[in-house]
Design an enzyme around this catalytic site. Structure first.
Site, PDB file in Angstrom:
ATOM      1  N   SER A  65      48.812  34.175  42.771  1.00 40.26           N
ATOM      2  CA  SER A  65      50.353  33.345  42.266  1.00 40.26           C
ATOM      3  C   SER A  65      50.610  32.194  41.825  1.00 40.26           C
ATOM      4  O   SER A  65      51.869  31.464  41.509  1.00 40.26           O
ATOM      5  CB  SER A  65      51.668  33.163  43.824  1.00 40.26           C
ATOM      6  N   LYS A  68      52.552  32.197  38.393  1.00 39.08           N
ATOM      7  CA  LYS A  68      54.292  31.741  38.759  1.00 39.08           C
ATOM      8  C   LYS A  68      55.079  30.464  37.615  1.00 39.08           C
ATOM      9  O   LYS A  68      56.215  30.581  37.888  1.00 39.08           O
ATOM     10  CB  LYS A  68      55.150  31.776  40.059  1.00 39.08           C
ATOM     11  N   SER A 120      57.815  33.628  46.465  1.00 37.43           N
ATOM     12  CA  SER A 120      55.731  33.779  45.599  1.00 37.43           C
ATOM     13  C   SER A 120      56.804  35.019  45.410  1.00 37.43           C
ATOM     14  O   SER A 120      55.382  35.978  45.625  1.00 37.43           O
ATOM     15  CB  SER A 120      55.182  33.155  45.711  1.00 37.43           C
TER      16      SER A 120
END
Length: 403
Positions: A65, A68, A120
């Site tokens: 993640s 992101k 997230s």
């Protein structure tokens, strides 16, 4: 027998070279950084992009993640965060961690960015990608284009949320060096850096869907903000292939440090990333200090072949003064360790030929750290020097014989 002896000596020599190279490499690693948990790690000077410390920093690995941060900055730069995004069946089907959107449900893109960066949420990432890029694949193409613009040539995006995936061009992956560079762009270079920092520094955020039928609350999971003073942004990540990953930025006394960690343990070692980040940032703060390149090079007087001197005497040698163009100086600061020195090298054009224009570039002053070019300033002329002509000779002779 002689052949065996030669082979033995060759093997022994190779072994000694390997041992000496290994010892040298070990000696280059600071004591406090020898036991990092992360398989790949980078400490970067956020001002210049110089890597201050690297461990397997060019090895390509999945990044979970931490992806992101690219999704967020691209969305901010699109200028469409005030728009409404609709949840597709694909978005609604994303695995945990997710917001829990329902097919057809509408959200403001701006709210989804907080969901993306604080909690997230994987479904929020897909909603954003489909809204901005037309599809996940379209948005991934935008991500890859941006990575290429930043010089992150070892990075390949497949998903907007960092879930492990592969497409026809490769596996969703990056390097610690590239990931640090992307974070550097987000917090210090992008025209939307302030908006990015505002989102990633928010501790909690509440919002509703457009219909106001459901409400949501997000908490920032970047716990490192409370562990070390000066942390201004960060993003965690985990997948079964990537392990625990982390990227963050810290400001301290006018210095900007970026840390990127990949494959920093698997369950139950979620705290290893905090230890590694603290070790790298502590090392950076203790050992590196800002230095600005100040161009103090003295003016140079250069001969101009075929030029007319300032007093219009065609017999006299024509000269022009050249000075560093400090207006072109960036004033960029560089983090240097004790003992490191920036050296300069001046190159001046030889054999200037008239005519010469004022402000003409006739040389460069270059500044290096080791063999790496840091800055270059042009050397420019302070005046024009015309080419002397037959008329100048006649004029001088007329004056000489009529005085």
């Amino acid at each position: 027998m002689k052949k065996k002896w030669r082979r033995f000596l060759a093997c022994l020599s190779a072994l000694l070279v390997m041992m000496s190279g290994s010892a040298a490499a070990t000696e280059e690693v600071p004591e406090e950084l020898k036991n990092l948990y992360a398989h790949s790690a980078v400490l970067m000077d956020g001002g210049s992009g110089r890597i201050l410390f690297g461990k397997n920093e060019e090895e390509v690995l999945p990044m979970a993640s931490t992806t992101k941060i690219m999704t967020c900055i691209l969305t901010l730069e699109s200028g469409r965060q005030g728009e409404i995004a609709v949840a597709s069946a694909n978005a609604a089907a994303q695995p945990k961690v997710h917001l829990g959107v329902r097919t057809g449900e509408e959200f403001y893109v701006e709210d989804l960015l907080y969901s993306l960066m604080l909690e997230s949420h994987n479904d929020s990432a897909v909603m954003i990608a489909e809204h901005i890029g037309g599809s996940v694949e379209g948005f991934a193409a935008m991500m890859n284009e941006k990575a290429a613009q930043l010089g992150c040539v070892s990075t390949h995006f497949v998903t907007p949320n960092g879930l492990d995936a592969t497409d026809g061009s490769g596996t969703h992956s990056t390097t610690a060096a590239d990931l640090a560079e992307i974070m550097r762009y987000c917090v210090s270079i992008s025209p939307q850096r302030e908006a990015f920092l505002q989102i990633t520094q928010t501790r909690s955020y509440s919002f509703s869907n457009v219909e106001q039928s459901r409400s949501f609350s997000c908490q920032n999971h970047n716990a490192f903000m409370d562990m070390m003073e000066g942390v201004i942004s960060g993003k965690t990540g985990f997948t079964s292939a990537a392990g625990y990953c982390y990227v963050c930025a810290l400001e301290d006394d006018g210095r900007l440090f970026i840390v990127a960690l990949l494959a920093c343990g698997w369950p139950d070692n979620r705290t290893w990333k905090w230890r590694d980040a603290a070790a790298l940032l502590g090392y950076g703060k203790e050992n590196y200090h800002n230095q600005t390149i100040n161009c103090t090079e003295k003016p140079r007087t250069l001969t101009v072949e075929g030029g007319l001197s300032g007093d219009k005497n065609p017999w006299r040698e024509a000269v022009v003064e050249a000075v560093p163009d400090t207006a072109a100086a960036s004033g960029k600061q560089y983090l240097l360790r004790d003992g490191e020195q920036i050296r300069s090298r001046l190159t001046i054009r030889k054999g200037l030929q008239a005519p010469v224009e004022k402000g003409e570039v006739v040389g460069r002053i270059s500044y290096y750290l080791d063999d790496n070019l840091l800055e270059e300033y042009p050397f420019v002329t302070t005046a024009s020097v015309p080419e002397k002509s037959f008329t100048d000779w006649l004029s001088w002779l007329w004056k000489a014989y009529t005085m």
